[in-house]
Design a protein around this motif. Structure first.
Motif, PDB file in Angstrom:
ATOM      1  N   ARG A  42       7.092  -3.868   7.514  1.00 28.24           N
ATOM      2  CA  ARG A  42       7.044  -2.657   6.675  1.00 28.24           C
ATOM      3  C   ARG A  42       6.224  -2.927   5.412  1.00 28.24           C
ATOM      4  NH1 ARG A  42       8.403   2.352   5.979  1.00 28.24           N
ATOM      5  NH2 ARG A  42       8.999   3.097   3.925  1.00 28.24           N
ATOM      6  N   LYS A  43       6.357  -4.128   4.868  1.00 27.19           N
ATOM      7  CA  LYS A  43       5.621  -4.471   3.653  1.00 27.19           C
ATOM      8  C   LYS A  43       4.108  -4.374   3.879  1.00 27.19           C
ATOM      9  CE  LYS A  43       5.246  -7.959   0.065  1.00 27.19           C
ATOM     10  NZ  LYS A  43       5.751  -9.211  -0.477  1.00 27.19           N
ATOM     11  N   VAL A  44       3.626  -4.863   5.009  1.00 28.92           N
ATOM     12  CA  VAL A  44       2.194  -4.784   5.326  1.00 28.92           C
ATOM     13  C   VAL A  44       1.786  -3.319   5.494  1.00 28.92           C
ATOM     14  CG1 VAL A  44       0.458  -5.305   7.101  1.00 28.92           C
ATOM     15  CG2 VAL A  44       2.039  -7.086   6.334  1.00 28.92           C
ATOM     16  N   LYS A  45       2.619  -2.545   6.201  1.00 27.24           N
ATOM     17  CA  LYS A  45       2.319  -1.118   6.398  1.00 27.24           C
ATOM     18  C   LYS A  45       2.236  -0.384   5.063  1.00 27.24           C
ATOM     19  CE  LYS A  45       4.531  -0.803  10.885  1.00 27.24           C
ATOM     20  NZ  LYS A  45       5.638  -0.209  11.640  1.00 27.24           N
ATOM     21  N   VAL A  46       3.144  -0.697   4.165  1.00 30.86           N
ATOM     22  CA  VAL A  46       3.140  -0.054   2.846  1.00 30.86           C
ATOM     23  C   VAL A  46       1.863  -0.402   2.092  1.00 30.86           C
ATOM     24  CG1 VAL A  46       4.264  -0.067   0.570  1.00 30.86           C
ATOM     25  CG2 VAL A  46       5.639   0.173   2.649  1.00 30.86           C
ATOM     26  N   ARG A  47       1.453  -1.656   2.146  1.00 29.36           N
ATOM     27  CA  ARG A  47       0.220  -2.075   1.445  1.00 29.36           C
ATOM     28  C   ARG A  47      -1.018  -1.403   2.038  1.00 29.36           C
ATOM     29  NH1 ARG A  47       2.685  -3.488  -2.958  1.00 29.36           N
ATOM     30  NH2 ARG A  47       3.828  -5.410  -2.811  1.00 29.36           N
ATOM     31  N   VAL A  48      -1.085  -1.311   3.371  1.00 25.87           N
ATOM     32  CA  VAL A  48      -2.224  -0.643   4.011  1.00 25.87           C
ATOM     33  C   VAL A  48      -2.207   0.849   3.675  1.00 25.87           C
ATOM     34  CG1 VAL A  48      -3.282  -0.048   6.235  1.00 25.87           C
ATOM     35  CG2 VAL A  48      -2.428  -2.367   5.839  1.00 25.87           C
ATOM     36  N   HIS A  49      -1.021   1.460   3.699  1.00 25.41           N
ATOM     37  CA  HIS A  49      -0.864   2.867   3.312  1.00 25.41           C
ATOM     38  C   HIS A  49      -1.377   3.073   1.887  1.00 25.41           C
ATOM     39  CE1 HIS A  49       1.065   6.802   2.790  1.00 25.41           C
ATOM     40  NE2 HIS A  49       1.577   6.342   1.661  1.00 25.41           N
ATOM     41  N   TRP A  50      -0.962   2.208   1.006  1.00 30.08           N
ATOM     42  CA  TRP A  50      -1.364   2.288  -0.400  1.00 30.08           C
ATOM     43  C   TRP A  50      -2.883   2.173  -0.526  1.00 30.08           C
ATOM     44  CZ3 TRP A  50      -3.650  -1.152  -3.856  1.00 30.08           C
ATOM     45  CH2 TRP A  50      -3.512  -0.830  -5.210  1.00 30.08           C
ATOM     46  N   ALA A  51      -3.484   1.207   0.169  1.00 27.62           N
ATOM     47  CA  ALA A  51      -4.938   1.002   0.087  1.00 27.62           C
ATOM     48  C   ALA A  51      -5.705   2.197   0.653  1.00 27.62           C
ATOM     49  CB  ALA A  51      -5.325  -0.277   0.831  1.00 27.62           C
ATOM     50  N   LEU A  52      -5.256   2.719   1.789  1.00 23.34           N
ATOM     51  CA  LEU A  52      -5.936   3.878   2.385  1.00 23.34           C
ATOM     52  C   LEU A  52      -5.802   5.113   1.510  1.00 23.34           C
ATOM     53  CD1 LEU A  52      -5.035   3.445   6.172  1.00 23.34           C
ATOM     54  CD2 LEU A  52      -7.270   3.117   5.088  1.00 23.34           C
ATOM     55  N   GLN A  53      -4.629   5.311   0.926  1.00 25.35           N
ATOM     56  CA  GLN A  53      -4.438   6.468   0.043  1.00 25.35           C
ATOM     57  C   GLN A  53      -5.308   6.344  -1.205  1.00 25.35           C
ATOM     58  OE1 GLN A  53      -3.449   8.847   1.675  1.00 25.35           O
ATOM     59  NE2 GLN A  53      -1.399   9.378   1.045  1.00 25.35           N
ATOM     60  N   LEU A  54      -5.400   5.140  -1.734  1.00 22.84           N
ATOM     61  CA  LEU A  54      -6.256   4.927  -2.904  1.00 22.84           C
ATOM     62  C   LEU A  54      -7.717   5.195  -2.554  1.00 22.84           C
ATOM     63  CD1 LEU A  54      -6.340   4.124  -5.871  1.00 22.84           C
ATOM     64  CD2 LEU A  54      -6.564   1.751  -5.137  1.00 22.84           C
ATOM     65  N   LEU A  55      -8.158   4.737  -1.392  1.00 24.53           N
ATOM     66  CA  LEU A  55      -9.523   5.028  -0.942  1.00 24.53           C
ATOM     67  C   LEU A  55      -9.740   6.531  -0.756  1.00 24.53           C
ATOM     68  CD1 LEU A  55     -10.229   2.185   1.643  1.00 24.53           C
ATOM     69  CD2 LEU A  55     -11.454   2.610  -0.500  1.00 24.53           C
ATOM     70  N   ALA A  56      -8.743   7.218  -0.192  1.00 22.56           N
ATOM     71  CA  ALA A  56      -8.839   8.674  -0.014  1.00 22.56           C
ATOM     72  C   ALA A  56      -8.980   9.365  -1.368  1.00 22.56           C
ATOM     73  CB  ALA A  56      -7.610   9.200   0.732  1.00 22.56           C
ATOM     74  N   LEU A  57      -8.182   8.927  -2.339  1.00 21.44           N
ATOM     75  CA  LEU A  57      -8.271   9.521  -3.675  1.00 21.44           C
ATOM     76  C   LEU A  57      -9.628   9.242  -4.310  1.00 21.44           C
ATOM     77  CD1 LEU A  57      -7.004  11.033  -6.051  1.00 21.44           C
ATOM     78  CD2 LEU A  57      -6.050   8.841  -6.818  1.00 21.44           C
ATOM     79  N   LEU A  58     -10.121   8.024  -4.151  1.00 19.86           N
ATOM     80  CA  LEU A  58     -11.445   7.699  -4.701  1.00 19.86           C
ATOM     81  C   LEU A  58     -12.537   8.548  -4.054  1.00 19.86           C
ATOM     82  CD1 LEU A  58     -11.180   3.820  -5.040  1.00 19.86           C
ATOM     83  CD2 LEU A  58     -11.134   5.526  -6.882  1.00 19.86           C
ATOM     84  N   CYS A  59     -12.441   8.770  -2.741  1.00 17.90           N
ATOM     85  CA  CYS A  59     -13.403   9.652  -2.062  1.00 17.90           C
ATOM     86  C   CYS A  59     -13.311  11.078  -2.602  1.00 17.90           C
ATOM     87  CB  CYS A  59     -13.156   9.655  -0.556  1.00 17.90           C
ATOM     88  SG  CYS A  59     -13.686   8.158   0.281  1.00 17.90           S
ATOM     89  N   ALA A  60     -12.090  11.544  -2.817  1.00 20.49           N
ATOM     90  CA  ALA A  60     -11.902  12.896  -3.341  1.00 20.49           C
ATOM     91  C   ALA A  60     -12.485  13.019  -4.749  1.00 20.49           C
ATOM     92  CB  ALA A  60     -10.416  13.253  -3.351  1.00 20.49           C
ATOM     93  N   LEU A  61     -12.231  12.019  -5.577  1.00 17.93           N
ATOM     94  CA  LEU A  61     -12.769  12.053  -6.948  1.00 17.93           C
ATOM     95  C   LEU A  61     -14.292  11.966  -6.942  1.00 17.93           C
ATOM     96  CD1 LEU A  61     -10.155   9.747  -8.691  1.00 17.93           C
ATOM     97  CD2 LEU A  61     -10.461  12.207  -9.066  1.00 17.93           C
ATOM     98  N   LEU A  62     -14.834  11.130  -6.077  1.00 18.51           N
ATOM     99  CA  LEU A  62     -16.290  11.018  -5.965  1.00 18.51           C
ATOM    100  C   LEU A  62     -16.890  12.338  -5.474  1.00 18.51           C
ATOM    101  CD1 LEU A  62     -18.810   9.190  -6.113  1.00 18.51           C
ATOM    102  CD2 LEU A  62     -18.361   8.578  -3.728  1.00 18.51           C
ATOM    103  N   GLY A  63     -16.279  12.920  -4.453  1.00 18.17           N
ATOM    104  CA  GLY A  63     -16.743  14.211  -3.941  1.00 18.17           C
ATOM    105  C   GLY A  63     -16.673  15.299  -4.990  1.00 18.17           C
ATOM    106  N   LEU A  64     -15.580  15.337  -5.714  1.00 17.65           N
ATOM    107  CA  LEU A  64     -15.423  16.325  -6.782  1.00 17.65           C
ATOM    108  C   LEU A  64     -16.489  16.135  -7.847  1.00 17.65           C
ATOM    109  CD1 LEU A  64     -13.663  18.630  -7.976  1.00 17.65           C
ATOM    110  CD2 LEU A  64     -12.321  16.845  -9.102  1.00 17.65           C
ATOM    111  N   GLY A  65     -16.757  14.884  -8.200  1.00 18.04           N
ATOM    112  CA  GLY A  65     -17.779  14.599  -9.206  1.00 18.04           C
ATOM    113  C   GLY A  65     -19.169  15.016  -8.741  1.00 18.04           C
TER     114      GLY A  65
END
Length: 167
Positions: A24-47
């Motif tokens: 579960r710990k690995v899944k949580v870390r991968v989830h966190w990394a993918l969500q952060l990448l998704a947010l960065l893509c959204a912010l970049l797209g918005l910009g």
């Protein structure tokens, strides 16, 4: 954004996750990394979109797609901050970890659906409807619709499983 967010949520699915054998710990870390990448893509797209509209003298956030897109980015930013609280649950002294997880999953579902709505509204734009026509438009529209149903099913199953295990 949509792909990364979908994959980040499916990490926890026992049926579809490529990481189902991981802890579960690995899944949580991968989830966190993918969500952060998704947010960065959204912010970049918005910009990029905001800058492009500025260069062309066009109004910002005047369509339903633009407004829901902005709301999605803001909501996702808040949801990511809420996810950090799950990494450090002791910061929330009056909340149980189970309640934090439930609220995070539920509000994450709302954010995901908001993102899918924004995507679908973008597919209704004049540019998209003139670029993508006939059956292709319907197939494109099916993608966020079907992924929304899969994610809603996963979140509701996780909630029901948690309820059953408490009794």
């Amino acid at each position: 954004f949509s792909f990364l967010m979908t994959e980040a949520l499916l990490i926890f699915s026992p049926e579809t996750s490529l990481l189902r054998s991981f802890s579960r710990k690995v899944k949580v870390r991968v989830h966190w990394a993918l969500q952060l990448l998704a947010l960065l893509c959204a912010l970049l797209g918005l910009g990029v979109i905001t800058y492009n509209k500025h260069l062309n003298g066009k109004a910002h956030f005047v369509t339903w797609h633009g407004l829901t897109g902005l709301l999605t980015v803001l909501y996702t930013s808040g949801q990511c901050m809420g996810g950090v609280l799950l990494l450090y649950p002791k910061l929330m002294k009056n909340w149980t970890l189970a309640k934090l997880k439930l609220y995070h999953a539920t509000s994450g579902l709302v954010g995901y659906l908001l993102g899918c709505a924004s995507l679908m509204l973008g597919m209704c734009s004049l540019w998209f409807t003139t670029s993508v026509t006939s059956v292709s438009w319907y197939l494109a529209m099916l993608c966020p619709l079907l992924t929304s149903l899969v994610i809603m099913n996963q979140v509701s199953n996780a909630y029901l499983y948690r309820k059953r295990s408490q009794h």
